[in-house]
Design a protein around this motif. Sequence first.
Motif, mmCIF file in Angstrom:
data_model
loop_
_atom_site.group_PDB
_atom_site.id
_atom_site.type_symbol
_atom_site.label_atom_id
_atom_site.label_comp_id
_atom_site.label_asym_id
_atom_site.label_seq_id
_atom_site.Cartn_x
_atom_site.Cartn_y
_atom_site.Cartn_z
ATOM 1 N N SER A 181 0.818 -1.217 0.000
ATOM 2 C CA SER A 181 0.000 0.000 0.000
ATOM 3 C C SER A 181 0.849 1.263 0.000
ATOM 4 N N ARG A 182 2.071 1.134 0.463
ATOM 5 C CA ARG A 182 2.927 2.312 0.491
ATOM 6 C C ARG A 182 3.418 2.646 -0.905
ATOM 7 N N ARG A 183 3.666 3.932 -1.126
ATOM 8 C CA ARG A 183 4.184 4.346 -2.423
ATOM 9 C C ARG A 183 5.635 3.894 -2.580
ATOM 10 N N CYS A 184 6.042 3.765 -3.816
ATOM 11 C CA CYS A 184 7.404 3.305 -4.135
ATOM 12 C C CYS A 184 8.417 4.315 -3.624
ATOM 13 N N GLN A 185 9.350 3.849 -2.816
ATOM 14 C CA GLN A 185 10.360 4.742 -2.255
ATOM 15 C C GLN A 185 11.424 5.122 -3.279
ATOM 16 N N VAL A 186 11.607 4.330 -4.308
ATOM 17 C CA VAL A 186 12.642 4.613 -5.304
ATOM 18 C C VAL A 186 12.271 5.834 -6.135
ATOM 19 N N CYS A 187 11.014 5.913 -6.572
ATOM 20 C CA CYS A 187 10.588 7.036 -7.415
ATOM 21 C C CYS A 187 9.699 8.019 -6.661
ATOM 22 N N SER A 188 9.591 7.823 -5.325
ATOM 23 C CA SER A 188 8.761 8.697 -4.468
ATOM 24 C C SER A 188 7.311 8.722 -4.935
ATOM 25 N N GLY A 189 6.857 7.604 -5.510
ATOM 26 C CA GLY A 189 5.461 7.487 -5.912
ATOM 27 C C GLY A 189 5.108 8.146 -7.220
ATOM 28 N N SER A 190 6.104 8.609 -7.966
ATOM 29 C CA SER A 190 5.802 9.258 -9.241
ATOM 30 C C SER A 190 5.739 8.268 -10.400
ATOM 31 N N GLY A 191 6.305 7.121 -10.196
ATOM 32 C CA GLY A 191 6.317 6.113 -11.251
ATOM 33 C C GLY A 191 7.403 6.333 -12.293
ATOM 34 N N ARG A 192 8.175 7.410 -12.179
ATOM 35 C CA ARG A 192 9.234 7.694 -13.148
ATOM 36 C C ARG A 192 10.499 8.182 -12.420
ATOM 37 N N LYS A 193 11.618 7.989 -13.082
ATOM 38 C CA LYS A 193 12.907 8.414 -12.532
ATOM 39 C C LYS A 193 13.657 9.241 -13.559
ATOM 40 N N ARG A 194 14.583 10.049 -13.079
ATOM 41 C CA ARG A 194 15.379 10.843 -14.000
ATOM 42 C C ARG A 194 16.270 9.935 -14.837
ATOM 43 N N CYS A 195 16.347 10.234 -16.097
ATOM 44 C CA CYS A 195 17.139 9.421 -17.021
ATOM 45 C C CYS A 195 18.619 9.553 -16.658
ATOM 46 N N SER A 196 19.265 8.410 -16.427
ATOM 47 C CA SER A 196 20.685 8.428 -16.054
ATOM 48 C C SER A 196 21.586 8.629 -17.270
ATOM 49 N N THR A 197 21.056 8.369 -18.467
ATOM 50 C CA THR A 197 21.864 8.502 -19.670
ATOM 51 C C THR A 197 22.151 9.963 -20.002
ATOM 52 N N CYS A 198 21.133 10.809 -19.886
ATOM 53 C CA CYS A 198 21.300 12.229 -20.227
ATOM 54 C C CYS A 198 21.191 13.143 -19.015
ATOM 55 N N SER A 199 21.110 12.537 -17.801
ATOM 56 C CA SER A 199 20.983 13.303 -16.551
ATOM 57 C C SER A 199 19.739 14.174 -16.540
ATOM 58 N N GLY A 200 18.679 13.709 -17.217
ATOM 59 C CA GLY A 200 17.396 14.398 -17.190
ATOM 60 C C GLY A 200 17.255 15.525 -18.182
ATOM 61 N N ARG A 201 18.256 15.753 -19.021
ATOM 62 C CA ARG A 201 18.177 16.851 -19.977
ATOM 63 C C ARG A 201 17.352 16.500 -21.216
ATOM 64 N N GLY A 202 17.225 15.249 -21.524
ATOM 65 C CA GLY A 202 16.458 14.830 -22.699
ATOM 66 C C GLY A 202 17.287 14.800 -23.968
#
Length: 344
Positions: A181-202
């Motif tokens: 029932s608890r939200r995912c601690q890895v993504c803080s419940g957002s369901g998405r994570k910052r891309c490690s390939t481009c550091s979130g720049r896209g």
Amino acid sequence: MDLSYEAESPLAPPVELLEQLAHYDWPFQDGGQSQSSLPATSFRKLSDQRGRPIFLQHRCCYGNRAAGELVIQDLRQQMLYRYRLETFSESRLSEWTFQPYTNHSVDGPTKGASPKPWDIKVHIPPMFQEETKKFQVPHSSLVKDCHKCQGRGRYKCSGCHGAGTMRCASCSGAKRKAKQSRRCQVCSGSGRKRCSTCSGRGNKTCAICKGEKKLLHFIQLVITWKNSLFEFVTEHHMNFPEELLGKVRGENIFKDENVMVYPIIDFPKQEISLASQRGIAEHSNALAGRSRVLQQRQTIELIPLTEVHYWYHGKTYVYYIYGLENKVYALDYPERYCCGCTII
């Protein structure tokens, strides 16, 4: 004796050189035909007293008790002849290449025609020392947009497809793990994570143009100086690894160096004369049409090889002393303390 000469023909040596070689007084006694005849050099025949100290110097990780107590029964010495041919050559290859363009001046076709590969003068390294150098051919440069990023300097990240974020691998984008029932601690419940390939720049900086957007294309000349080696050692009829002879020095008794050398003739050991003919032919065929020969050098060396038979604790063993360095090879030496290395 001076064996220097000027190359007159690629097919046959000058008549004067043939006459010199035919009457050359090779430094051997008895014409060098007998295997037991020794050359008139500084070599001294090994004695029982010399054989044991040499062995003790190279006992490596073996015990020294056997080396101190062994009884030398027989010494069989043989002089081996080593022929070496070195051919120092130069080859040139031109190819298109590119690098990021940083708004510097361009040496293009408008400044003149590009010289041919062999018309470019360069500094030759010391003879018989291998080296490779690259040069930019004059008047061959031109500027184009980068073919990787189409002149933008950056391109869309392949990991997140430009979004900057990726689906959380821990919860698979569900925001919560299965049956929790608890939200995912890895993504803080957002369901998405910052891309490690481009550091979130896209997007990522183009690896080809380094973000400069343009490339400088030019012809690159690659010059390779190579030292080809042909080596031949006369037979020794002993249970001794021939490859070890290439790692030791011998006493030089003949040296011939020039732009082109010619086969040795009338050497007391016919195998050496034949090896000289074979080596020169092999190098000529291998380099013809592809490289330019700058210098050749052929030498003949004498390598001492002594087979020592010795007795120890009721058994007979053999070890070998070879080369001017008096290296030792003993395959079946008793009292091994380690994993079975060989004294060399």
